[in-house]
Design a protein around this motif. Sequence first.
Motif, PDB file in Angstrom:
ATOM      1  N   CYS A  25      14.014  43.728 -26.763  1.00  0.00           N
ATOM      2  CA  CYS A  25      14.405  44.894 -25.983  1.00  0.00           C
ATOM      3  C   CYS A  25      15.739  45.452 -26.483  1.00  0.00           C
ATOM      4  O   CYS A  25      16.764  44.772 -26.472  1.00  0.00           O
ATOM      5  N   LYS A  26      15.735  46.717 -26.896  1.00  0.00           N
ATOM      6  CA  LYS A  26      16.953  47.343 -27.395  1.00  0.00           C
ATOM      7  C   LYS A  26      17.802  47.918 -26.264  1.00  0.00           C
ATOM      8  O   LYS A  26      19.004  48.066 -26.394  1.00  0.00           O
ATOM      9  N   HIS A  27      17.144  48.265 -25.160  1.00  0.00           N
ATOM     10  CA  HIS A  27      17.872  48.847 -24.036  1.00  0.00           C
ATOM     11  C   HIS A  27      17.169  48.502 -22.735  1.00  0.00           C
ATOM     12  O   HIS A  27      15.946  48.605 -22.631  1.00  0.00           O
ATOM     13  N   CYS A  36      11.827  46.394 -19.994  1.00  0.00           N
ATOM     14  CA  CYS A  36      12.595  47.042 -21.056  1.00  0.00           C
ATOM     15  C   CYS A  36      12.505  48.557 -20.904  1.00  0.00           C
ATOM     16  O   CYS A  36      11.514  49.081 -20.387  1.00  0.00           O
ATOM     17  N   ASP A  38      13.327  51.071 -23.647  1.00  0.00           N
ATOM     18  CA  ASP A  38      13.743  51.532 -24.969  1.00  0.00           C
ATOM     19  C   ASP A  38      13.748  53.052 -25.089  1.00  0.00           C
ATOM     20  O   ASP A  38      14.485  53.609 -25.904  1.00  0.00           O
TER      21      ASP A  38
END
Length: 335
Positions: A25-27, A36, A38
């Motif tokens: 998960c990037k964001h 998540c 993203d």
Amino acid sequence: MIRFVRGLALAFAAVFTLSAAAQECKHRGDLDELYCDDNGDLVADTPKDSKKLKTPGTLVFTYTPVEDPAVYEKIFKPFTDYLAQCTGKRVVFYQVQSNAAEIEAMRSGRLHVGGFSTGPTAFAVNIAGAVPFAIKGYEKDFQGYNLIVIVKKSSPFQKLTDLKGKKFAHTSPSSNSGHMAPMALFPKEGLVPEKDYKILFSGKHDQSVLGVNSGDYDAAAVASDVFHRMAVRGQIKEDDFRVIYRSAKFPTSSFSYAHDLEPAFRDKMLKCFYDFRYTEDMKKAFDGADRFYPINYKEHWAVVRDVAEAGGDKFNKAAYEKESKREEEARKKKK
């Protein structure tokens, strides 16, 4: 010893799973670690792993417990019958008794789609992976409501500051109009909750209204649409009350689906919602609304998030656990 080792292994597996999810998960924003975001739309993304997607054999639907759940099961029956025919799935109405119970039902996978009250919608998004997609509405606009403060017409109270030291009912800690908005907005009017009066949690909007009517409370902060519906159903007479405060417009209850529904099935279900037109009985129950009006959480719930922030509230897991506990304590006191 064997049980201990197995428990330890499961614990390590859970930590590994969460760690792997965190790396993928990037964001995440305010979402729980299970979800998540993203794409930055503030709601949980659809799982990328097809094994995590669900196409339920029985579709479970509910509506926010602002009033008696049995009343709404009957009101929504024409729609749930239509939804079953439209999706080709068996549809059941799941009665919930509290906002926390509704949120937990979606988080645990027992609830697939339903209506959440305005404030609890934000908790459902962050804690349960709910994705709001509609509000009751009309052809060109969605339906809104106001936070109102009601007193008996026979009472001497004319403005908020008259209620210092009086018996003032809020509904539940997670409610927007029943608690969060009063906490944020009342101080500007010269009345500070918990300082100028002790908050008495009634549990639900209808219980607050009935409590004022019976004299259990001097005043109550409630949603204007609930108050009006109770009058239409003959539970109260609006002329017996006086509204001494009215806020700006808030969105009404959201209709939200579980983030992990299989996309093709989800889109088919959403089309069923958007194509449906309310029956005359439904329009009467919902102040003339005749459809599920499309919305998105990021835009339409901005005012709710702003009010919460102004009142020092958060829609995160810690706040949810704290307010769920307070809600349960208030519900037990009412028994």
